[in-house]
Design an enzyme around this catalytic site. Structure first.
Site, PDB file in Angstrom:
ATOM      1  CG  ASN A 153      -4.074  19.286 -17.570  1.00 55.01           C
ATOM      2  OD1 ASN A 153      -4.435  19.179 -16.400  1.00 55.01           O
ATOM      3  ND2 ASN A 153      -3.633  20.403 -18.079  1.00 55.01           N
ATOM      4  CD  GLU A 250      -3.369  27.921 -10.392  1.00 55.98           C
ATOM      5  OE1 GLU A 250      -3.356  28.342 -11.567  1.00 55.98           O
ATOM      6  OE2 GLU A 250      -2.599  28.360  -9.522  1.00 55.98           O
ATOM      7  CB  CYS A 284      -4.158  25.479 -17.964  1.00 59.57           C
ATOM      8  SG  CYS A 284      -2.685  25.290 -16.946  1.00 59.57           S
ATOM      9  CD  GLU A 458      -2.237  25.025  -7.669  1.00 58.29           C
ATOM     10  OE1 GLU A 458      -2.003  24.666  -8.823  1.00 58.29           O
ATOM     11  OE2 GLU A 458      -2.881  24.343  -6.850  1.00 58.29           O
TER      12      GLU A 458
END
Ligand code: NAD
Length: 484
Positions: A153, A250, A284, A458
């Site tokens: 994505n 993630e 997400c 992150e």
């Protein structure tokens, strides 16, 4: 634009091909046309990438942080200069509209390189005074060779969110993009080299899960950072655990967005649109369970539908378009399956629900109302432009329902009562919470999930902790005491 890369892989500062690998077609989501082809990495290509990265990392880790950072910041500048071309490529790779990619992809990659480039010189340890004049110090040391595995994505952003902190800490990285979007990471590799990154420090290899798995299982790999779904995360985490490797995971989400009836109507409608339809819903952290309090529900749904009517669905390379196709035929079919289940399980289809005719993978923005917690569309991550609106009346009840999920990536609250906003976010089980906002992801702020949505963070200074070891060095100033 000719989007066919010079070759499939980028290793030791150059394009490398091995067409014995399985062919991977590059399909333009807006038309369904095959625009290019790459080949999955063979064992020989994987070996080349590991040997080259392993050897380059030794000298890289010996440089000062400032020297490493300068190269990353130069790469950020080049990315900004080429934002237009990189955005056009991102749009070919993903189908996301140029109106989005111009401001959310290469720019966010540049932000990460600039931020971690700036931070590289400040990656230090501490001095710890001890009794009797003894003391200790700590050092933050590179982990070694990190593998980055991307989802489809945000191919440019993901490549740099992983590379920037990894390289700043003195590591090398092998990045495997998603097989659905193989193009953008190759451009990042070219730009890093041009900015002065020594060859071998950022290698890109193509392939599907088997190539990812081969990298994760190799004993020469020290860390794995995956962006992907929970089922893949489970496999990668288990494989990394067998080798006692560090991980950042993630993963997916099914995040709640809670709208109290005192919320500013226009603002919460904007929030819900951004949280469900930006990038055609393929994000997400999207707030796909929209809990709306009884008093605002009708006004919210009416205004939402009015605003949705003004969506410009069309050619993603046209800057006027603000809603593009889904990434692939496969993803479109998965989402249509969820829409079918939503109808069958008794949710009310307010708008959308159909594929848009033509060659591309277009789906109407879709809203279901009167969704209940037990329905598949309220429980499972759909990863497409489908919003589920759920009713609620009571604050304590909505918090319990919002948390009743295996995921914990993000959550949002819209209200003009600030005490309530903080009280609610205090109790929400999510790595990132938004108050009167949604889906902001500035590089300065940690990003990651709780529960099944992931491990580690992150962005921000937190990412440094996930790309470095701490070594403690004890220093005795006097004589040793020994029992015999
Ligand atoms: P996916 O899990 O199918 O694939 C992700 C990556 O893992 C791909 O590169 C794939 O080739 C690789 N892979 C698959 N099996 C593997 C294995 N056994 N070993 C090693 N690598 C393997 O996910 P996707 O469909 O590409 O992306 C969508 C998912 O990603 C969604 O669940 C979404 O929520 C999640 N996502 C999470 C974040 C985040 O930051 N939390 C961001 C974007 C996407």
């Amino acid at each position: 634009m000719d989007i066919q890369p010079k070759a499939s892989h980028f290793i030791q500062g150059t394009y490398v091909e091995d067409n014995n690998g399985t062919p991977i077609d590059v399909i333009y989501p807006a038309t369904g046309e095959v625009m290019g082809r790459v080949y999955s990495a063979t064992p020989e290509i994987i070996e080349q990438a590991i040997v080259s990265a392993k050897s380059a990392q030794v000298a890289w880790a010996k440089l000062s942080g400032g020297e490493r950072g300068r190269i990353l910041r130069r790469a950020a500048d080049i990315i900004r200069e080429r934002n237009y071309d990189l955005s056009v490529l991102e749009t070919y790779d993903t189908g996301k509209p140029l109106s989005e990619t111009l401001c959310a992809d290469a720019t966010s990659a540049a932000d990460a390189l600039e931020y971690f480039g700036g931070l590289a010189g400040s990656i230090t340890g501490e001095h710890i005074p001890l009794g009797d004049g003894n003391w200790a110090y700590t050092r933050r040391e590179a982990l070694g060779l990190c593998v980055g595995i991307g989802a489809w994505n945000y191919p440019t952003q993901i490549a740099c969110w992983k590379a920037a902190p990894a390289l700043a800490c003195g590591n090398a990285m092998i990045f495997k993009p998603s097989e659905t979007t193989p193009l953008c990471a190759l451009k990042i590799a070219e730009i890093l080299l041009e900015a002065g990154l020594p060859a071998g420090l950022y290698n890109v290899v193509q392939g599907s899960g088997d190539v990812g798995a081969a990298l994760v299982c190799d004993p020469r790999i020290d860390k794995v950072s995956l962006t992907g779904s929970v089922p893949t995360g489970r496999k990668v985490y288990a494989a990394a655990a067998a080798g006692m490797k560090q991980v950042t995971m993630e993963l997916g989400g099914k995040s709640p967005l809670i709208i109290f009836d005192d919320a500013d109507l226009e603002n919460c409608v904007s929030g819900a649109i951004l949280a469900n339809f930006y990038s055609t819903g393929q994000i997400c952290s999207n707030g796909t369970r929209v809990f709306v309090q009884k008093g605002i529900k009708d006004a919210f749904l009416n205004r939402l539908c009015e605003r949705l009517d003004s969506a410009i669905i069309g050619d993603p390379q046209d800057e006027a378009t603000n809603f593009g196709p889904m990434v692939s035929e496969r993803q479109l079919a998965l989402v249509l399956g969820f829409i079918k289940k939503g109808k069958a399980e008794g949710a009310r289809l307010v708008t959308g629900g159909n594929r848009i005719a033509g060659g591309g993978f277009y789906l109407q923005p879709t809203i279901f109302a009167e969704v209940t917690d037990d329905m598949s569309i309220a429980r499972d991550e759909i990863f497409g432009p489908v919003m589920s609106v759920l009713d609620f009346e009571d604050e304590a009840d909505v918090i319990a329902r919002a948390n009743a999920t295996e995921f914990g990536l993000a959550a949002g609250v819209f209200t003009t009562d600030f005490s309530r906003a903080h009280r609610v976010t205090d109790r929400l089980q999510a790595g990132t919470c938004f108050i009167n906002s949604y889906n902001d992801a500035p590089v300065e702020v940690p990003f990651g999930g709780m529960k099944m949505s992931g491990i580690g963070r992150e962005n921000s200074k937190e990412a440094i902790l996930h790309y470095s070891h701490v070594k403690s060095v004890f220093v005795r100033m006097g004589k040793m005491e020994s029992p015999f």
